[in-house]
Design a protein around this motif. Structure first.
Motif, PDB file in Angstrom:
ATOM      1  N   SER A  84     -17.049 -36.617  60.767  1.00  0.00           N
ATOM      2  CA  SER A  84     -18.251 -37.065  61.470  1.00  0.00           C
ATOM      3  C   SER A  84     -19.444 -36.231  61.021  1.00  0.00           C
ATOM      4  N   ARG A  85     -20.559 -36.915  60.782  1.00  0.00           N
ATOM      5  CA  ARG A  85     -21.808 -36.243  60.399  1.00  0.00           C
ATOM      6  C   ARG A  85     -22.562 -35.907  61.680  1.00  0.00           C
ATOM      7  N   ILE A  86     -22.942 -34.613  61.822  1.00  0.00           N
ATOM      8  CA  ILE A  86     -23.524 -34.150  63.074  1.00  0.00           C
ATOM      9  C   ILE A  86     -24.720 -33.220  62.853  1.00  0.00           C
ATOM     10  N   VAL A  87     -25.522 -33.109  63.909  1.00  0.00           N
ATOM     11  CA  VAL A  87     -26.516 -32.055  64.065  1.00  0.00           C
ATOM     12  C   VAL A  87     -26.230 -31.401  65.413  1.00  0.00           C
ATOM     13  N   TRP A  88     -26.811 -30.230  65.636  1.00  0.00           N
ATOM     14  CA  TRP A  88     -26.545 -29.545  66.898  1.00  0.00           C
ATOM     15  C   TRP A  88     -27.740 -28.706  67.315  1.00  0.00           C
ATOM     16  N   GLY A  89     -27.737 -28.352  68.589  1.00  0.00           N
ATOM     17  CA  GLY A  89     -28.812 -27.565  69.158  1.00  0.00           C
ATOM     18  C   GLY A  89     -28.831 -26.149  68.622  1.00  0.00           C
ATOM     19  N   LEU A  90     -29.982 -25.550  68.697  1.00  0.00           N
ATOM     20  CA  LEU A  90     -30.207 -24.193  68.210  1.00  0.00           C
ATOM     21  C   LEU A  90     -29.393 -23.153  68.972  1.00  0.00           C
ATOM     22  N   VAL A  91     -29.172 -23.381  70.274  1.00  0.00           N
ATOM     23  CA  VAL A  91     -28.478 -22.404  71.115  1.00  0.00           C
ATOM     24  C   VAL A  91     -27.267 -23.042  71.784  1.00  0.00           C
ATOM     25  N   ALA A  92     -26.117 -22.396  71.649  1.00  0.00           N
ATOM     26  CA  ALA A  92     -24.933 -22.786  72.426  1.00  0.00           C
ATOM     27  C   ALA A  92     -25.039 -22.048  73.753  1.00  0.00           C
ATOM     28  N   GLU A  95     -33.482 -35.386  54.796  1.00  0.00           N
ATOM     29  CA  GLU A  95     -34.858 -34.934  55.020  1.00  0.00           C
ATOM     30  C   GLU A  95     -35.330 -35.255  56.437  1.00  0.00           C
ATOM     31  N   VAL A  96     -34.853 -36.355  56.984  1.00  0.00           N
ATOM     32  CA  VAL A  96     -35.221 -36.746  58.341  1.00  0.00           C
ATOM     33  C   VAL A  96     -34.354 -36.016  59.365  1.00  0.00           C
ATOM     34  N   VAL A  97     -33.074 -35.918  59.092  1.00  0.00           N
ATOM     35  CA  VAL A  97     -32.130 -35.383  60.075  1.00  0.00           C
ATOM     36  C   VAL A  97     -32.168 -33.859  60.184  1.00  0.00           C
ATOM     37  N   SER A  98     -32.286 -33.136  59.073  1.00  0.00           N
ATOM     38  CA  SER A  98     -32.206 -31.667  59.119  1.00  0.00           C
ATOM     39  C   SER A  98     -33.163 -31.020  60.109  1.00  0.00           C
ATOM     40  N   PRO A  99     -34.443 -31.365  60.119  1.00  0.00           N
ATOM     41  CA  PRO A  99     -35.354 -30.681  61.047  1.00  0.00           C
ATOM     42  C   PRO A  99     -35.137 -31.037  62.515  1.00  0.00           C
ATOM     43  N   SER A 100     -34.270 -31.994  62.813  1.00  0.00           N
ATOM     44  CA  SER A 100     -34.110 -32.431  64.204  1.00  0.00           C
ATOM     45  C   SER A 100     -33.604 -31.323  65.113  1.00  0.00           C
ATOM     46  N   GLY A 101     -32.873 -30.335  64.570  1.00  0.00           N
ATOM     47  CA  GLY A 101     -32.341 -29.255  65.388  1.00  0.00           C
ATOM     48  C   GLY A 101     -33.385 -28.281  65.899  1.00  0.00           C
ATOM     49  N   CYS A 102     -34.591 -28.312  65.329  1.00  0.00           N
ATOM     50  CA  CYS A 102     -35.629 -27.397  65.786  1.00  0.00           C
ATOM     51  C   CYS A 102     -37.006 -28.062  65.770  1.00  0.00           C
ATOM     52  N   ALA A 103     -37.529 -28.363  64.592  1.00  0.00           N
ATOM     53  CA  ALA A 103     -38.901 -28.883  64.487  1.00  0.00           C
ATOM     54  C   ALA A 103     -39.090 -30.181  65.274  1.00  0.00           C
ATOM     55  N   THR A 104     -38.217 -31.147  65.047  1.00  0.00           N
ATOM     56  CA  THR A 104     -38.347 -32.423  65.739  1.00  0.00           C
ATOM     57  C   THR A 104     -38.122 -32.248  67.241  1.00  0.00           C
ATOM     58  N   ALA A 105     -37.141 -31.428  67.596  1.00  0.00           N
ATOM     59  CA  ALA A 105     -36.871 -31.170  69.022  1.00  0.00           C
ATOM     60  C   ALA A 105     -38.051 -30.469  69.684  1.00  0.00           C
TER      61      ALA A 105
END
Length: 190
Positions: free
Chosen positions: A85-93, A152-162
């Motif tokens: 599965s392809r995933i992204v995750w939050g900056l802090v657990a 390019e779209v998905v990578s920044p979602s964990g910080c910049a986009t959030a």
């Protein structure tokens, strides 16, 4: 392989680290992409203090390589997770139990693990994106993302986009209002 920052401004050491078997509640992820946040650059340049040694990078996209026992096999919205599965995750657990977690501020968790900002501990070195693998700990907010979305779209979602999504949410309704965006960095462009 991992790019290890040891606190010397402008220096990263590419080194081989042991690949851990994920323990209970953990997930091992093979990193596909990691964009560099301003905080990564500030740390690398010596303008921002970060616990060392560490692996920088927290805007990460990866594919699940292995689950530890009792790992959650669903993402935040209930989509099933499996190896590959392809995933992204939050900056802090987060722990989900402390003062801040109970006030819907998991990013300030008293017991949090901050990806890309954690000093090495035995068996817990791979907690940043500038490596071939990243180890996700229990309490990590995970979202499965479709393959059709570009890195390019998905990578920044964990910080910049959030970060921008939170700013817009805080601003309230912006539809029909004049809005000034100051700055054309990644946050401003987002």
């Amino acid at each position: 392989m991992a790019a290890v920052y040891r606190g010397v401004a402008g220096r990263i050491e590419v080194t081989s680290l042991s690949l851990p078997a994920p323990a209970q509640g953990q997930i091992l992820v093979r990193v596909e992409s990691c964009t560099l946040c301003g905080s990564d650059l500030h740390s690398f340049e010596g303008r921002r203090s970060v616990p060392v040694p560490t692996i920088l990078g927290h805007e990460i996209v990866g594919r699940i390589a292995a689950f530890g026992s009792h790992s959650d096999h669903f993402d935040l919205v209930g989509q099933p997770l499996e190896v590959g599965s392809r995933i992204v995750w939050g900056l802090v657990a987060s722990c989900g139990q402390c003062f801040f977690c109970h006030r819907d501020l998991p990013q300030k968790c008293l017991h949090g693990v901050k990806y890309g900002h954690q000093a090495f501990e035995p068996g817990m070195e791979l907690l940043g994106g500038l490596a071939e693998h990243c180890l996700l700990v229990e309490g990590t907010a995970i979202v499965r993302v479709p393959d059709c979305l570009s890195l390019e779209v998905v990578s920044p979602s964990g910080c910049a986009t959030a970060t921008i999504a939170a700013a817009i949410e805080t601003a309230g309704r912006v539809s029909g209002r004049a809005v000034c965006v100051a700055g054309a960095g990644l946050l401003g462009l987002t």
